[in-house]
Design an enzyme around this catalytic site. Structure first.
Site, short mmCIF file in Angstrom:
data_model
loop_
_atom_site.label_atom_id
_atom_site.label_comp_id
_atom_site.label_asym_id
_atom_site.label_seq_id
_atom_site.Cartn_x
_atom_site.Cartn_y
_atom_site.Cartn_z
N LYS A 31 0.82 -1.22 0.00
CA LYS A 31 0.00 0.00 0.00
C LYS A 31 0.86 1.27 0.00
CE LYS A 31 -0.80 0.01 5.01
NZ LYS A 31 -0.03 1.21 5.31
N THR A 32 2.02 1.24 0.63
CA THR A 32 2.90 2.42 0.62
C THR A 32 3.35 2.71 -0.81
OG1 THR A 32 3.66 1.92 2.86
CG2 THR A 32 4.98 3.47 1.58
N ASP A 234 -3.87 7.16 4.58
CA ASP A 234 -3.43 5.79 4.85
C ASP A 234 -4.10 5.29 6.13
OD1 ASP A 234 -2.08 3.41 4.64
OD2 ASP A 234 -0.13 4.23 5.24
N GLU A 235 -4.19 3.96 6.29
CA GLU A 235 -4.74 3.33 7.51
C GLU A 235 -6.11 3.92 7.85
OE1 GLU A 235 -3.23 0.83 8.45
OE2 GLU A 235 -1.05 1.05 8.32
N GLN A 265 -7.41 -5.08 9.75
CA GLN A 265 -6.30 -4.59 10.58
C GLN A 265 -6.73 -3.41 11.46
OE1 GLN A 265 -2.20 -4.75 8.75
NE2 GLN A 265 -3.39 -4.82 6.85
N ARG A 615 2.88 -9.99 10.36
CA ARG A 615 4.17 -9.28 10.48
C ARG A 615 5.31 -10.20 10.04
NH1 ARG A 615 2.28 -5.25 9.53
NH2 ARG A 615 0.41 -6.51 9.34
#
Length: 740
Positions: A31-32, A234-235, A265, A615
């Site tokens: 996504k970044t 974002d997020e 998430q 992770r």
């Protein structure tokens, strides 16, 4: 423009039409990269001016990473506003302070400073300064600002009779304070607001609340709509109600709003985050384009198989199934320990032996993730014994340490003379000046009487006639010191000023004189962090620096040094590690006992274990202890439902993979299958064998050598070794034998 590094799904999202866009980005799906390329696409292909771009990230670290990536391209990234939501709001408030009752140099109080102010108020009204009461008010005030900001604009006393939401909050406070008078409860809420205004200070919630209030003024809202016509967030699943409304107000005119999130998430409901905001965005912008990113670039197939299995049991979610072109990888390993020491021993052994198999590997490749930071003690102890470097995150942050907050109190006072909390703290650090509580209480009264901040009260000795001559002298000396420091701050950049201030105040020397070397070293680490900040922000002011520090998070404090990360899952959101151990997988601990009574709580616990699992890049371990000493007692705990669910996918083995199995996965091919493999703890000594160990016996340990047993309790022996010092060992499993 080169977009060749994007897969088909990413490319579609990056080149989406200029319209409301929702990107559902699974863990590790890049996504970044999508956000960065979207910004490049806007500038290079759509002709958007960089200054019209507002990009909101979740942490300062993520914002800096995005800036670094964009600086590598010719897109004038320096003119874009890329920051966290709180930093963005602080910038707006410093620009529009004239509309509020604050100065542009307002302080930002963290949770401890907020609660310090509340404690003084609650104690004066209820004669109750207990943490339970203060926490109750702190949570309630935050809740009102984040979920019902409009209520605070009205008459709370009147609304208490008509608004169900406010009445519910007051009922909860009444239960804590044993007070049935709403007027007194409301007095605390109002007094807190007044005290913060007097101190020219805001807490984290205020930053959002006051921007929401400012955006209710049409001309101010329109100013920022015109300034930031292209908004990227974002997020998005971690936004709360007031954040969502801020973004909606900004974006609903031009509708160039591009949000990236993953409802799987969403793990910050305790901060007011609402994963439903993703669904709400789709309803509020019905013409939005929706894109799904499901290809994972981080983890192996076997890790994703476990992650997908865990999260699939959550209802009411956007259906996503992560997949990858990465190798199958190793099976996820499960280990059921006898107790917390056995669990920590197992983890340490795996790290030691994996490091042996890969000498070029780093400790930084390993993370131990837990639901609550109370579990960290046994791992810290085991790592200390094995000389494994580590850092703990998710508990006490670096900038919350006493000596660091002492330094910051001077910086805050110099930046904002109205900050009475900073004034009181700075008075007697780094050395006591002999200014006691009685003098400070009189100063507070004088401050209220004259309507001046405390630093201005002591600027004129004629204001201090009620004090002793000794107190007057000490206070005027302190005032002259702050004046000298203020002058230095105006003449120097942030790094030069702070270095000079630390030398002038002799912070290191004061700590060294007390024999506290660790805290003295923290002063050096602090100055090093200032140097890094100055390098990245050469034109930053002292106010800019304080804003960054006040809004720092655990992820911002993680460095490139080589250490094992021991952290709560919340603290590592957005990070990745080659090997992850999810520990403490027991019912009542993970998921927590409190969450089992709430449907939403259980869903969030499942999202937490999913975040933890994703992770991991190459290896994932799930561990639990059959018996654990927690909160003052030892309990036998059933395995977590998550642990049991993974057992249905794999047959758990109470050992690591054999050499043959590891060779099958290509790990030991080049080692000729002769290298030692980490062994699991044995079944241990029998009860009869363990009972032979007594206090006073001389014993030998295979690693620590000879020592004497000082104490035995619940099967744990404290042994003082000749060379290794004092160690706490599990008699049943420790490799010790009696000499005499």
């Amino acid at each position: 423009m080169n977009l060749q590094n994007l897969n088909d799904a990413q490319l579609k999202a990056v080149t989406a039409p200029l319209a409301p866009t929702l990107v559902l980005a699974g863990a590790g799906s890049g996504k970044t990269r999508v956000l960065t390329n979207r910004i490049l696409y806007l500038v290079q292909e759509c002709g958007v001016r960089p200054s019209e771009i507002l990009a909101i990230t979740f942490t300062n670290k993520a914002a800096n990473e995005m800036k670094r990536r964009l600086y590598d391209f010719d897109c004038n990234a320096q003119f874009m506003h890329i920051s966290t939501i709180h930093s963005f709001c602080a910038t707006v408030l410093r620009n529009e302070y004239a509309q509020l009752k604050f100065g542009s140099n307002f302080s930002i109080y963290d949770e401890s400073e907020k609660k310090s102010v509340l404690k003084q108020i609650v104690k004066s009204i209820f004669d109750d300064g207990s943490s339970q009461t203060v926490d109750g008010f702190s949570e309630s005030i935050s809740d009102l600002k984040n979920n019902a900001p409009d209520l605070l604009e009205g008459d709370l006393a009147q609304l208490a009779h008509t608004d169900d939401y406010l009445q519910d909050r007051l009922d909860r406070l009444s239960a804590i304070t044993a007070c049935t008078n709403n007027d007194e409860l409301i007095k605390v809420i109002n007094e807190y607001s007044a005290r913060m205004t007097e101190n020219n200070a805001m807490d984290f919630d205020d930053l959002l609340y006051y921007v929401h209030k400012l955006f209710g003024i049409p001309e101010i809202l329109d100013k920022y709509r015109e300034k930031f016509r292209y908004i990227l967030i974002d997020e998005f699943q971690d936004t709360n109600k007031v954040q969502y409304e801020i973004f909606k107000m900004l974006g609903e005119k031009y509708k160039n709003i591009f949000v990236v999130g993953d409802d799987d998430q969403s793990i910050y409901s305790w901060r007011g985050a609402d994963s439903y905001n993703l669904q709400k965005f789709k309803k509020d912008f019905p013409d939005c384009n929706i894109y799904m990113l499901e290809q994972n670039y981080r983890s192996t197939k076997r890790i994703l198989e476990v992650a997908n299995e865990l999260i699939a049991k959550n209802p009411d979610r956007f259906e996503k199934v992560l997949w990858t072109d990465n190798p199958d990888g190793l099976k996820v390993q499960l280990f059921s320990a006898y107790n917390e020491l056995d669990e920590a021993y197992f983890v340490a052994e795996q790290i030691k032996n994996l490091r042996y198999l890969n000498p070029n590997g780093r400790y930084k490749d390993f993370a131990i993730l837990m639901r609550v930071n109370a579990l960290s003690r046994s791992f810290e102890q085991q790592f200390q014994q094995n000389r494994i470097p580590y850092k703990v995150f998710g508990g006490f942050k670096f900038f919350e340490r006493k000596e660091i907050k002492d330094i910051l109190s001077y910086l805050r006072l110099i930046n904002n003379p109205f900050d009475n909390e900073a004034f009181v703290r700075a008075l007697n650090v780094p050395r006591k000046r002999g200014i006691g509580d009685t003098t400070i209480a009189k100063l507070k009264n004088l401050s209220a009487e004259y309507g001046l901040p405390m630093i201005d009260v002591i600027s004129d000795e004629r204001n201090l006639e009620v004090l002793t001559s000794s107190a007057r002298t000490k206070l005027t000396d302190f005032y002259r010191l702050t004046e000298e420091l203020t002058e230095l701050a105006h003449k120097n950049n942030v790094l030069s000023f702070i270095h000079t201030m630390l030398e002038t105040l002799q912070f290191r020397k004061a700590l060294e004189e007390t024999g506290d070397e660790d805290r003295a070293l923290n002063i050096d680490e602090f100055e090093e962090s200032v140097a890094e900040y100055q390098q990245l922000n050469p034109t930053a002011t002292l106010a800019d620096y304080l804003q960054t520090v006040s809004l720092s998070q655990d992820a911002d404090e993680m460095t490139d040094s080589d250490y094992v990360t021991i952290a709560t899952i919340h603290a590592v959101k957005g990070l990745e590690f080659k090997t992850v151990f999810i520990v403490g997988l027991e019912e009542g601990l993970f998921p927590t006992s409190r969450s089992t009574y709430e449907t939403d709580g259980l869903r969030e616990e499942r999202r937490l274990v999913y975040v933890a699992a994703t992770r991991a890049e190459e290896r994932l371990y799930l561990t639990r202890a059959q018996s654990r000493f927690m909160w003052g007692q030892r309990k036998n705990n059933p395995a977590s439902r998550y642990f049991n669910e993974v057992q249905k996918l794999y047959q758990p083995k109470r050992r690591v993979l054999s050499e043959r199995e590891l060779s099958d996965d290509g790990i030991l091919d080049k080692l000729n299958s002769k290298e030692p493999i980490a062994k699991m703890p044995s079944t241990g000594k029998s009860d009869k064998e363990a009972s032979q160990f007594k206090v006073g016996q001389i014993v030998r340990h295979t690693s620590f050598g000879q020592g004497i047993i000082l104490r035995i309790e619940n099967g744990i022996a404290d042994v003082l070794f000749d060379n290794a010092g004092k160690k706490s060992l599990n008699i049943k499993f420790a490799p010790i034998t009696v000499i005499k």
